[in-house]
Motif scaffolding. Structure first.
Motif, mmCIF file in Angstrom:
data_model
loop_
_atom_site.group_PDB
_atom_site.id
_atom_site.type_symbol
_atom_site.label_atom_id
_atom_site.label_comp_id
_atom_site.label_asym_id
_atom_site.label_seq_id
_atom_site.Cartn_x
_atom_site.Cartn_y
_atom_site.Cartn_z
ATOM 1 N N ARG A 186 0.833 -1.205 0.000
ATOM 2 C CA ARG A 186 0.000 0.000 0.000
ATOM 3 C C ARG A 186 0.864 1.250 0.000
ATOM 4 O O ARG A 186 0.601 2.205 -0.735
ATOM 5 C CB ARG A 186 -0.943 -0.008 1.202
ATOM 6 C CG ARG A 186 -1.973 1.086 1.144
ATOM 7 C CD ARG A 186 -3.057 0.892 2.156
ATOM 8 N NE ARG A 186 -2.566 1.079 3.507
ATOM 9 C CZ ARG A 186 -3.331 1.094 4.583
ATOM 10 N NH1 ARG A 186 -4.630 0.894 4.464
ATOM 11 N NH2 ARG A 186 -2.825 1.275 5.778
ATOM 12 N N ALA A 187 1.929 1.262 0.811
ATOM 13 C CA ALA A 187 2.841 2.409 0.847
ATOM 14 C C ALA A 187 3.536 2.582 -0.500
ATOM 15 O O ALA A 187 3.734 3.713 -0.969
ATOM 16 C CB ALA A 187 3.874 2.219 1.961
ATOM 17 N N GLN A 188 3.882 1.472 -1.138
ATOM 18 C CA GLN A 188 4.538 1.536 -2.440
ATOM 19 C C GLN A 188 3.600 2.120 -3.495
ATOM 20 O O GLN A 188 4.008 2.953 -4.311
ATOM 21 C CB GLN A 188 4.995 0.137 -2.850
ATOM 22 C CG GLN A 188 5.760 0.099 -4.170
ATOM 23 C CD GLN A 188 6.191 -1.316 -4.525
ATOM 24 O OE1 GLN A 188 5.881 -2.278 -3.824
ATOM 25 N NE2 GLN A 188 6.904 -1.442 -5.620
ATOM 26 N N ARG A 189 2.329 1.701 -3.479
ATOM 27 C CA ARG A 189 1.357 2.241 -4.438
ATOM 28 C C ARG A 189 1.143 3.735 -4.226
ATOM 29 O O ARG A 189 1.023 4.501 -5.190
ATOM 30 C CB ARG A 189 0.027 1.489 -4.319
ATOM 31 C CG ARG A 189 0.006 0.146 -5.016
ATOM 32 C CD ARG A 189 -1.411 -0.374 -5.198
ATOM 33 N NE ARG A 189 -2.124 -0.472 -3.937
ATOM 34 C CZ ARG A 189 -2.057 -1.509 -3.124
ATOM 35 N NH1 ARG A 189 -1.309 -2.540 -3.438
ATOM 36 N NH2 ARG A 189 -2.740 -1.532 -1.997
ATOM 37 N N GLU A 191 3.321 5.829 -3.038
ATOM 38 C CA GLU A 191 4.527 6.512 -3.528
ATOM 39 C C GLU A 191 4.521 6.581 -5.052
ATOM 40 O O GLU A 191 4.885 7.600 -5.636
ATOM 41 C CB GLU A 191 5.770 5.765 -3.025
ATOM 42 C CG GLU A 191 7.088 6.405 -3.430
ATOM 43 C CD GLU A 191 7.293 7.794 -2.834
ATOM 44 O OE1 GLU A 191 8.154 8.532 -3.349
ATOM 45 O OE2 GLU A 191 6.608 8.154 -1.849
ATOM 46 N N GLU A 192 4.084 5.486 -5.703
ATOM 47 C CA GLU A 192 4.020 5.483 -7.170
ATOM 48 C C GLU A 192 3.023 6.516 -7.682
ATOM 49 O O GLU A 192 3.289 7.217 -8.668
ATOM 50 C CB GLU A 192 3.636 4.083 -7.666
ATOM 51 C CG GLU A 192 4.750 3.068 -7.522
ATOM 52 C CD GLU A 192 4.274 1.648 -7.790
ATOM 53 O OE1 GLU A 192 3.048 1.448 -8.004
ATOM 54 O OE2 GLU A 192 5.114 0.736 -7.773
ATOM 55 N N ARG A 193 1.869 6.637 -7.000
ATOM 56 C CA ARG A 193 0.879 7.640 -7.403
ATOM 57 C C ARG A 193 1.416 9.053 -7.198
ATOM 58 O O ARG A 193 1.172 9.947 -8.011
ATOM 59 C CB ARG A 193 -0.423 7.436 -6.614
ATOM 60 C CG ARG A 193 -1.280 6.303 -7.117
ATOM 61 C CD ARG A 193 -2.705 6.393 -6.602
ATOM 62 N NE ARG A 193 -2.772 6.331 -5.155
ATOM 63 C CZ ARG A 193 -2.917 5.235 -4.445
ATOM 64 N NH1 ARG A 193 -3.029 4.073 -5.052
ATOM 65 N NH2 ARG A 193 -2.974 5.281 -3.124
ATOM 66 N N ARG A 194 2.140 9.248 -6.094
ATOM 67 C CA ARG A 194 2.698 10.558 -5.814
ATOM 68 C C ARG A 194 3.711 10.956 -6.873
ATOM 69 O O ARG A 194 3.694 12.085 -7.383
ATOM 70 C CB ARG A 194 3.363 10.557 -4.433
ATOM 71 C CG ARG A 194 3.824 11.934 -3.952
ATOM 72 C CD ARG A 194 4.477 11.849 -2.600
ATOM 73 N NE ARG A 194 5.715 11.084 -2.648
ATOM 74 C CZ ARG A 194 6.888 11.595 -3.036
ATOM 75 N NH1 ARG A 194 6.972 12.854 -3.447
ATOM 76 N NH2 ARG A 194 7.974 10.837 -3.033
ATOM 77 N N LEU A 195 4.568 9.998 -7.268
ATOM 78 C CA LEU A 195 5.574 10.279 -8.295
ATOM 79 C C LEU A 195 4.914 10.505 -9.645
ATOM 80 O O LEU A 195 5.346 11.361 -10.442
ATOM 81 C CB LEU A 195 6.576 9.118 -8.371
ATOM 82 C CG LEU A 195 7.493 8.956 -7.148
ATOM 83 C CD1 LEU A 195 8.321 7.691 -7.265
ATOM 84 C CD2 LEU A 195 8.389 10.175 -6.966
ATOM 85 N N ALA A 196 3.856 9.749 -9.929
ATOM 86 C CA ALA A 196 3.159 9.897 -11.212
ATOM 87 C C ALA A 196 2.478 11.250 -11.308
ATOM 88 O O ALA A 196 2.425 11.872 -12.376
ATOM 89 C CB ALA A 196 2.134 8.780 -11.380
ATOM 90 N N SER A 197 1.948 11.745 -10.192
ATOM 91 C CA SER A 197 1.282 13.043 -10.213
ATOM 92 C C SER A 197 2.274 14.189 -10.406
ATOM 93 O O SER A 197 1.922 15.255 -10.899
ATOM 94 C CB SER A 197 0.491 13.257 -8.906
ATOM 95 O OG SER A 197 1.384 13.347 -7.809
#
Length: 200
Positions: A186-189, A191-197
């Motif tokens: 969940r933390a990884q997802r 972080e991925e969403r944050r980087l994608a945004s």
């Protein structure tokens, strides 16, 4: 007769599905099955609200990851519901202090909610969605069965609830590694969403 077995049982069940507990108790009181149900739980607006929220939970509880989000939101709701129902039952019977019953109902609900939420986190690490559906149906049937038993045999229902709670806590301890894996994913997802945004 002491109302404590019913308070404990309703607390355990509230930690699993608080809306089902309010709805079942209210219907048992309204139909005259039990005289131990306070009038507050039998009011039409309470029954309608509990019914609608029960249907929402019945859907959310069967969808992987949505169930864990729902559980997070209900970390406060379920123990409060357990405490509220416990206090109402005690006030209706006059056999035990409202505060004591509220504490018993709320703490039992918190314990069973912890078991439910932790088990769901562990189940969500599996790739298939069917385990969520099976577990949710088992919880719904378990709550319905134990609360119904409590109307006629409160001491027996309290023993069943205590065994299920103890067993759930043991299982939860055994599932800790899977729960940690769920939290890492969940933390990884996130972080991925944050980087994608942030990406242009």
């Amino acid at each position: 007769m002491s109302v404590l077995p019913l308070v404990f049982t309703s607390g355990w069940a509230s930690g699993i599905n608080a809306y089902a507990v309010v709805l079942l108790l209210g219907l048992f009181g309204l139909t005259g099955v039990s005289d131990d149900v306070p009038q507050t739980l039998q009011r039409p607006e309470v029954l309608i609200a509990a019914g609608v929220l029960f249907l929402c939970e019945a859907v959310a509880d069967k969808i992987p990851y949505v169930d864990s989000v729902w559980d997070s939101v209900h970390t406060v709701v379920r123990p409060l519901a357990g405490a509220w129902v416990g206090a109402l039952l005690a006030g209706h019977s006059g056999s035990v202090s409202d505060v004591a019953a509220g504490l018993i109902g709320g703490s039992t609900a918190l314990a069973s909610h912890t078991v439910k939420a932790g088990t769901r986190m562990a189940v969500n690490t599996s790739p298939e969605p069917f385990s969520n559906l099976v577990l949710s149906l088992a919880e719904d049937l378990g709550v319905g069965g134990v609360v119904s038993l409590a109307m006629f045999h409160p001491e027996a229902a309290a023993v069943v609830a205590a065994v299920l709670l103890a067993g759930g806590l043991v299982v939860l301890v055994l599932l800790v590694s899977r729960i940690r894996r769920f939290l890492r994913r969940r933390a990884q997802r996130r972080e991925e969403r944050r980087l994608a945004s942030r990406a242009p």
